[in-house]
Motif scaffolding. Structure first.
Motif, short mmCIF file in Angstrom:
data_model
loop_
_atom_site.label_atom_id
_atom_site.label_comp_id
_atom_site.label_asym_id
_atom_site.label_seq_id
_atom_site.Cartn_x
_atom_site.Cartn_y
_atom_site.Cartn_z
N HIS A 1 12.33 -33.24 -16.99
CA HIS A 1 11.53 -34.44 -17.22
C HIS A 1 10.43 -34.17 -18.24
N LYS B 1 6.09 -43.42 -17.91
CA LYS B 1 7.20 -44.36 -17.69
C LYS B 1 6.93 -45.71 -18.36
N SER C 1 12.66 -43.47 -12.01
CA SER C 1 11.75 -42.34 -12.24
C SER C 1 12.18 -41.57 -13.49
N MET C 2 11.21 -40.93 -14.09
CA MET C 2 11.49 -40.09 -15.26
C MET C 2 12.41 -38.94 -14.86
N ARG C 3 12.26 -38.43 -13.65
CA ARG C 3 13.12 -37.34 -13.18
C ARG C 3 14.58 -37.76 -13.11
N ALA D 1 15.91 -37.96 -16.61
CA ALA D 1 16.11 -36.60 -17.11
C ALA D 1 17.36 -35.97 -16.50
#
Length: 191
Positions: free
Chosen positions: A45, A55, A33-35, A38
């Motif tokens: 994010h 993504k 995940s982008m989170r 990040a």
């Protein structure tokens, strides 16, 4: 300025791509995940979305780096010592070596597909095949049909796909790779 804001101001595409690479290699694309990326970078994010729209966009940037690495390796073969046949053999061996020494990356470059991504439809993969074709054409004085070179490319892909997961790295398949590339060179030299 907080430490997080300062980092977000200094965050570069290269930093994000490097961290995303680590995540994609460690986990399946669908589980990244982008989170998470990040969090590892110590930013929001949203800071990643500033550089990449989603993504899939980030994934393609990572895969483009893989193709650039492979293209550089293959282009260096042309400038090594040896006759055209030896250079062509080196191109084929280096392709196989890259695939077996970087199996996760190779999987993402050539085999990974889902409803969100298809790396073979991206410019990086198309350019890589074009460069491979140009390299082989150059070594054989433009005498080979592009279709035949494509068949060689697909054959090498089949070899890598067969051994990927069965061997840890290229060295474990070196002998088979040497015999296989000799076979492919004989096929090229029929022209």
């Amino acid at each position: 300025m907080t430490a997080r804001k300062k980092l977000e101001n200094e965050l570069t595409k290269e930093m994000i791509i490097h961290e995303a690479h680590r995540h994609f290699i460690a986990h399946d694309y669908s589980k990244v995940s982008m989170r998470e990326i990040a969090k590892e970078l110590g930013c929001t994010h949203g800071a990643i979305y500033y550089h990449f729209k989603n993504k899939a966009d980030l994934f393609y940037a990572v895969v483009e780096h893989y193709f650039n690495e492979l293209n550089l390796i293959l282009s260096e073969c042309v400038f090594q010592e040896g006759n055209p046949t030896e250079k062509a053999r080196n191109v084929l061996i280096e392709f196989i070596k890259f695939g077996l020494d970087h199996q996760s990356q190779y999987n993402y470059m050539f085999m990974k597909q889902d409803e969100e991504i298809d790396p073979l439809r991206q410019n990086a993969s198309i350019e890589s095949l074009h460069q491979f074709t140009k390299t082989i054409q150059k070594l054989y004085n433009e005498q080979l049909p592009n279709e035949e070179i494509f068949y060689i490319f697909v054959s090498m892909h089949g070899f890598v796909s067969h051994y990927a997961g069965r061997v840890e790295n290229f060295e474990e398949a070196r002998e088979a790779a040497e015999r296989f590339t000799q076979y492919l060179i004989r096929a090229l030299e029929k022209y």
